[in-house]
Write an enzyme that holds these catalytic residues in place. Structure first.
Site, PDB file in Angstrom:
ATOM      1  N   ASP A   1      42.452  48.149  44.098  1.00 12.89           N
ATOM      2  CA  ASP A   1      42.434  46.702  44.297  1.00 12.89           C
ATOM      3  C   ASP A   1      43.638  46.066  43.601  1.00 12.89           C
ATOM      4  O   ASP A   1      44.131  46.577  42.591  1.00 12.89           O
ATOM      5  CB  ASP A   1      41.129  46.151  43.709  1.00 12.89           C
ATOM      6  CG  ASP A   1      40.844  44.717  44.084  1.00 12.89           C
ATOM      7  OD1 ASP A   1      40.037  44.506  44.998  1.00 12.89           O
ATOM      8  OD2 ASP A   1      41.425  43.802  43.456  1.00 12.89           O
TER       9      ASP A   1
ATOM     10  N   HIS B   1      43.667  43.371  41.850  1.00 10.32           N
ATOM     11  CA  HIS B   1      43.274  42.904  40.523  1.00 10.32           C
ATOM     12  C   HIS B   1      42.689  44.055  39.697  1.00 10.32           C
ATOM     13  O   HIS B   1      41.976  44.901  40.222  1.00 10.32           O
ATOM     14  CB  HIS B   1      42.231  41.788  40.634  1.00 10.32           C
ATOM     15  CG  HIS B   1      42.714  40.600  41.416  1.00 10.32           C
ATOM     16  ND1 HIS B   1      42.459  40.447  42.762  1.00 10.32           N
ATOM     17  CD2 HIS B   1      43.440  39.525  41.035  1.00 10.32           C
ATOM     18  CE1 HIS B   1      43.004  39.316  43.186  1.00 10.32           C
ATOM     19  NE2 HIS B   1      43.603  38.741  42.163  1.00 10.32           N
TER      20      HIS B   1
ATOM     21  N   HIS C   1      34.811  43.801  38.689  1.00 10.02           N
ATOM     22  CA  HIS C   1      35.040  42.917  37.538  1.00 10.02           C
ATOM     23  C   HIS C   1      33.800  42.751  36.662  1.00 10.02           C
ATOM     24  O   HIS C   1      33.893  42.167  35.575  1.00 10.02           O
ATOM     25  CB  HIS C   1      35.500  41.532  38.007  1.00 10.02           C
ATOM     26  CG  HIS C   1      36.844  41.516  38.646  1.00 10.02           C
ATOM     27  ND1 HIS C   1      37.963  42.051  38.050  1.00 10.02           N
ATOM     28  CD2 HIS C   1      37.249  41.050  39.865  1.00 10.02           C
ATOM     29  CE1 HIS C   1      39.013  41.897  38.857  1.00 10.02           C
ATOM     30  NE2 HIS C   1      38.595  41.298  39.964  1.00 10.02           N
TER      31      HIS C   1
ATOM     32  N   ASP D   1      43.449  43.669  48.901  1.00 17.73           N
ATOM     33  CA  ASP D   1      44.171  42.442  48.592  1.00 17.73           C
ATOM     34  C   ASP D   1      45.591  42.702  48.097  1.00 17.73           C
ATOM     35  O   ASP D   1      46.292  41.766  47.684  1.00 17.73           O
ATOM     36  CB  ASP D   1      43.395  41.566  47.600  1.00 17.73           C
ATOM     37  CG  ASP D   1      42.774  42.346  46.459  1.00 17.73           C
ATOM     38  OD1 ASP D   1      42.956  43.577  46.396  1.00 17.73           O
ATOM     39  OD2 ASP D   1      42.096  41.727  45.625  1.00 17.73           O
TER      40      ASP D   1
END
Length: 343
Positions: free
Chosen positions: A196, A198, A160, A285
């Site tokens: 991932d 996200h 991120h 995740d």
């Protein structure tokens, strides 16, 4: 497969974050990495090594220098104001405001260099961030040196973090730094495959206008899920990078059948790009029991991910990203690696 892992990650501990209207203990726990390391030892995946020290020269090729200069100073600036506890931003530039003007005071600087309040800073944070960066570069050097694969057990994670901002528990973009290192070491093309839950918004932002690094993201639809403001399917790159950024947004409740179709298509696009090496941003995740995610992958699905990546037949660097169901994170992350090794 050798793993690189730094005990210095433990310095980034007991940090707080803002989520769902409350200041709470950070979900990005020290135990996440420890569970993964313990599982590596339990299954005998391979040797675990500490990283070698690296300067920030490579990081400065993908991050802005002023941002890299700021990160190590946050704690001292924060405590110089008589504060204790976690350093967190509370105000951010947005549409219509002067986001191009760099403030002088620590509160303004924290907002200027972040996009959320998930990147709390405590006394040991910078040392942990730097060791995570060193972990990625050390593992990248193994692959550059001829290893079929290596695992950078990075904490804190990185995908991120953009060229000039932190967010989502990420400060330096470890996978992006590794990709740049591989390019500098002679790889003509590098593909980053981010699995991932996200969207890797920082990685996309860093390489969006470049043709030498392909970025592929499989992730939750930004219409529903964090980080919300990037990750749509029509984001294909810009300028020289047009066509080299690929997003696979998927809706809440996505399970293996739909998710694996996206992975198969992503792998086909990756092979068509013909990279010399693959960097996998390994987030687990997507697991059905993850406390902050809404996909439905099961433990038995994670070895299949490794098998599909191994079928690409390319040198591969795995870089740890997210995954917050700490009781299962070790099993799921290492299952991707053993699936890769056994394929």
């Amino acid at each position: 497969m050798k793993t690189v892992f730094s005990p210095r990650h433990r310095g980034h501990a007991e940090q707080l974050e803002l989520v769902a209207g409350a200041i709470v203990p950070g979900f990005e726990l020290t135990s996440r990495a420890e569970y993964v390391a313990a599982r590596i030892k339990a299954v005998g995946l391979g040797e675990i090594l500490e990283p070698t020290e690296h300067d920030l020269t490579t990081a400065a090729r993908i991050h802005h220098q002023d941002y890299l200069d700021f990160l190590p100073t946050i704690w001292d600036r924060w405590t110089a104001e008589g504060r204790s506890g976690t350093a967190l931003p509370f105000t951010w530039p947005t549409r219509g405001l002067r986001g191009d003007v760099r403030p002088e005071f620590i509160d303004g600087l924290l907002g200027y260099y972040s996009f959320d309040a998930g990147c709390g800073i405590v006394e040991g944070s910078w040392d942990a961030i730097k060791s995570s960066h060193d972990t990625a570069l050390t593992a990248a050097a193994m692959v550059q040196g001829g290893a079929r694969s290596a695992f950078a057990l990075c904490r804190p994670p990185g995908h991120h973090a953009g060229a000039g901002f932190m967010g989502g528990y990420c400060y330096i973009n470890n996978a992006a730094v590794a990709a740049q290192s591989l390019r500098d070491g002679g790889a003509k093309r590098v593909s980053i495959l981010d699995v991932d839950y996200h969207h890797g918004n920082g990685t996309q932002e860093i390489f969006y206008a470049r043709a030498d690094v392909q970025v592929i993201n499989l992730h939750a639809d930004p219409m529903q899920e964090y980080p919300y403001f990037l990750g749509h399917a029509d984001e294909r790159g810009a300028g020289d990078g047009e066509g080299f950024n690929l997003n696979y947004p998927m809706r809440f409740g996505t399970a293996w059948d739909r998710w694996s179709q996206s992975l198969d298509d992503a792998c086909a696009k990756l092979l068509a790009y013909a990279p010399d090496v693959v960097v996998v941003s390994l987030g687990v995740d997507t697991f059905e029991k993850d406390p902050i995610s809404k996909f439905k992958l099961k433990t038995e699905d994670f070895p299949k991910i490794g098998e599909k990546i191994a079928a690409l037949g390319l040198p591969t660097l795995f870089v740890m990203e997210g995954g917050y169901a700490v009781a299962e994170i070790g099993v799921n992350a290492v299952s991707v690696l053993t699936g890769f090794e056994g394929a």
